[in-house]
Structures are given as C-alpha cells and as structure tokens.
Enzyme design. Structure first.
Site, PDB file in Angstrom:
ATOM      1  CE1 TYR A  23      -3.615  -2.592   0.952  1.00  0.00           C
ATOM      2  CE2 TYR A  23      -2.320  -3.074   2.906  1.00  0.00           C
ATOM      3  CZ  TYR A  23      -3.368  -3.383   2.064  1.00  0.00           C
ATOM      4  OH  TYR A  23      -4.171  -4.453   2.348  1.00  0.00           O
ATOM      5  CB  CYS A  34      15.689 -12.403  -3.065  1.00  0.00           C
ATOM      6  SG  CYS A  34      16.625 -13.396  -1.920  1.00  0.00           S
ATOM      7  CE1 TYR A  40      -7.209  -5.248   7.595  1.00  0.00           C
ATOM      8  CE2 TYR A  40      -6.834  -3.077   8.537  1.00  0.00           C
ATOM      9  CZ  TYR A  40      -7.693  -4.070   8.133  1.00  0.00           C
ATOM     10  OH  TYR A  40      -9.048  -3.898   8.277  1.00  0.00           O
TER      11      TYR A  40
END
Ligand code: PLP
Length: 421
Positions: free
Chosen positions: A318, A346, A375
């Site tokens: 986000y 990575c 979240y």
C-alpha cells in the site's frame, strides 16, 4: 494514544522493557498492548453511548485468539469475512449472536457453518448470494437474519486498494438498485431482512465521506420502511483511519465519528453496529526488529533489518508509511542520518522506507515499527522460508507469547512427499 513510550531512556510496552522481550523471544516479533486495545475499543463504545449499539471488531485487522478474547471480554462483537475467522471467533469464546458475517464471496460451506454455529446476521453483498443463503437456511429449517450491503457511490479519498464504496468497486449492491433487491429479499423464504449495511473503505482520514454515505443510508431507511420492510439495524462499517506519521496527521476522533452517526441516523431508532478494525488494533501493536548490518551503498546507506516484507507487507503493498524508532531513546539533539531501511528478502520491494532520517544505528540495535498492529501479523507469510513472525501480548508488567515462532522442522513437515516420488 498508545502505551509504547520511552522510559528511562528506552522503549517500553506498558510496564515491560521491550529489550527484555527481544532477549526472550528473539526478533522479529509483533508486540501488542492490552491497555491500548482496551482503550480503543472503549472509545468507540463510549462514542455510541446513548444509542442501542454493538461494536463488532473487524478481526481481519489482527485475529490472534488472545486479542479476540481481550476484546470479547469487553463486550465486543466480531465482524468476520471467512469461515476461518468465524471459527477463530467461536474458539475465542464469542457467541454466534455476536458475530456478523461480511465479505463479497461467502461460500455455501461458510454459510452452512455460520447457520449451524449461530449468527447475528449475514451482510449480503449480491442477489445470488442472498438466494443461496435463503436456500441453505430453508434446507436446515432456519431463517437467516440479513442486511444488504449497499454501495453508496461515495469517494472515500483513501488508497485505491482499500476504497470500497465507489460504484466501480466489487462491494455491495448499487444503492440505486436497493429497493428492487429488498423487494426480492422480502419474498425469499429462508431470510429475514433486518437492516442495511454499508462500508466505504479503510484508513479514512476525513469524516465527509461518512457523512455523505450515512445520509444516503438514512434516506434509504425511510424509503424501505415506506415500502413495508423492517429496518431495525444499521451496520455502518469500519474504516476510521489512524495517524501513521505522528508528525503530520490528525485523523478524526471516534467521539466525532460517534456524533456524526447520531446526527445522520440517530433519529431512525435503529440499533447501530460499527465494524472498526484498524483503529482498534493499529496503534495497539508494533513490530520489533533488529539491525543485522549497516551497509554503505552508492551515495546512500542501508539499514538491513531481520524483519522483512513477509512479516509486514504494508509498505510494499500500500506504499504505507510506518514510523520506525530505535528502542534505545536517542540522545536529545543527536544528528540524524538518512537510511534506506530494508529487509533481507530477495526483492527490491522489500523496502520499508527510503531516505528515512534516523539517529545513527549500528549492528544489533533494536528498532520498532509503530502502528503495525492492524494488517500486520495477519498478512505475514513464510516467503523465503522465513518462519511466521511470532506475536506477543503485554499487559501491565507481564508479557506472553501468543503465537510461537515455528522452527524449521515444523515448517518443512507441513509439506508431504507423494509416495510415488
Ligand atoms: C475491512 C473491513 C472493515 C474494517 O476496516 P478498518 O479500516 O480496519 O476499520 C469493516 N467492515 C468490512 C466489511 C471490512 O471489509
């Protein structure tokens, strides 16, 4: 306000030294404060004082059993969006009549599960879903209480991935079509229409979209009542935002939100439900991580942490900002330096912050991501076979691990080799 404060030169969770937890649990880990969870729940509960109401915690924000039990004991209901969450709510001791089932694609198995275990109401998101609920309820000799989630077509002015109340979003039925849908609902044998549901998005930092949406819900209530429907409960959703950057954000207070609810729908005599998730859990949790290396790059220095995007995906997903603070309180007036703060995974997306001004840090130092309680842990994965990040709950001067870090054998033993291999 939260309960992660500096005391005697270092960060505490309530009355517990975070460095002690890190020494005992290892890093990275999520850490929640009981007092902050409690305070945030009570702010909503008090904001609706004087109205018949239930605060149904949107448990997708943070769904550990210990968090659910903490809130359930304060009187919270739960808003669930899957059969798994429903089972979690029940396991934490929440009775079915305090569980609201939301979500755009409830399966037949999930609907059956909730009817068997008891449900406060289904928030229906489409006509096909309404027909299926009626059919399943009829087949088991029950009547399912429902609201219909209407999409009021207001712009929540939030990040596009968490806006849900515009007509182009997949959520709910267009408000203009509501009378038609309620007429069909009234004719279905297995459901009982009890109200209206709306949820326009998440991380809203302005009350205006709520005002517009709730005014439309109030008008719709009167229209549907005139059509002969019983509208006795309004589920007004969640979505109130939190200050992720302490320095420059001041989102609306639950008390102002409560006053808005009274002003827009208070005259209708309905029972009010709200479904806050982020505002209850967000600032009640932090992610604690350790610096592995400080690496000098071309014209920049990297702070490489042992926490990564698999533990906290919000920045990658986000573009979210989290304040990141050292666990040892910086000396007043210390000169800050710019760091790119990254994890070891990575992917270039495994970057928490670029050019973040921080006091000088070195290998082994602890840092805390603030506002990581919602979240955060629930979106963690084991990408790169990094063990699922543990969770810890503090209360007063005590702390407990509420989700263990799995060891490598536990992770590997979840795989099975076919007999023919
Ligand atoms: C996600 C969600 C919520 C909670 O949103 P927050 O921003 O965490 O308050 C409430 N209701 C529904 C239907 C949701 O999908």
């Amino acid at each position: 306000m939260d309960h992660f404060l500096y005391r005697d030169g270092e960060l505490y969770a309530e009355d517990v030294r975070i460095a002690d937890i890190a020494a005992s649990v290892g890093t990275p880990f999520y850490l929640y404060s009981t007092a902050t969870l409690t305070r945030h729940f009570q702010l909503f509960d008090e904001a609706l004082d004087g109205m018949d109401h239930m605060v149904c915690y949107a448990m997708k924000a943070a769904s550990n059993q210990a968090i659910l039990k903490t809130l359930a004991e304060l009187g919270a209901g739960m808003d669930v969006v899957s059969g798994g969450e429903y089972a979690r709510a029940k396991a934490a001791g929440v009775p079915g009549d305090r569980i609201v089932f939301s979500g755009v694609g409830k399966t037949r198995a999930e609907i059956r599960q909730a009817l068997d275990g008891g449900i406060r109401q289904f928030n229906v998101e489409s006509e096909p879903e309404m027909r299926v609920i009626s059919e399943i309820a009829t087949s088991v000799g029950k009547t399912a209480p429902i609201t219909v989630r209407v999409n009021p077509d207001v712009d929540a002015k939030t990040h596009e991935k968490i806006a849900t109340g515009k007509s182009e979003n997949k959520f709910g039925i267009p408000i203009a079509k509501a009378r038609e849908v309620y007429a069909e609902a009234a004719a279905l044998p297995g459901i009982e229409v009890i109200g209206i549901d709306v949820h326009i998005g998440s991380q809203l930092t302005d009350l205006t979209p709520y005002e517009l949406a709730y005014q439309k819900v109030a008008e719709l209530t009167e229209q549907l009542r005139a059509d002969g429907h019983t509208i006795k409960r309004l589920d007004l959703g969640g979505g109130l935002g939190i200050p992720y950057a302490r320095s420059n954000e001041a989102p609306p207070l639950p008390s102002d939100y409560g006053a808005l609810i009274k002003r827009t729908v208070g005259h209708l005599g309905c029972e009010i439900e709200i479904e806050p998730g982020r505002l209850i859990a967000g600032n009640a949790g932090i992610l604690v991580s350790r610096v592995i290396y400080v690496k000098q790059g071309e014209g920049r220095q990297f702070l490489i942490l042992d926490g990564a995007m698999n533990d906290l995906i919000r920045p990658a997903m986000y573009d979210a900002h989290h304040d990141i603070v050292p666990v040892i309180e910086p000396e007043p007036g210390v000169e800050q330096e710019p760091y790119d703060i990254v994890g070891p995974v990575c992917e270039s997306g495994d970057t928490f912050a670029k050019n973040r001004m921080m006091p000088p840090l070195k290998d082994g130092d602890l840092v805390a991501f603030r506002s990581a309680g919602a979240y955060g842990a629930v979106m963690a994965s084991e990408y790169n076979t990094r063990p699922l990040v543990p969770e810890v709950l503090a209360r007063g001067d005590q702390f407990a691990v509420i989700r263990q870090r799995p060891d490598f054998d536990e992770i590997i033993n979840r795989d099975t080799i076919p007999p023919w291999l």
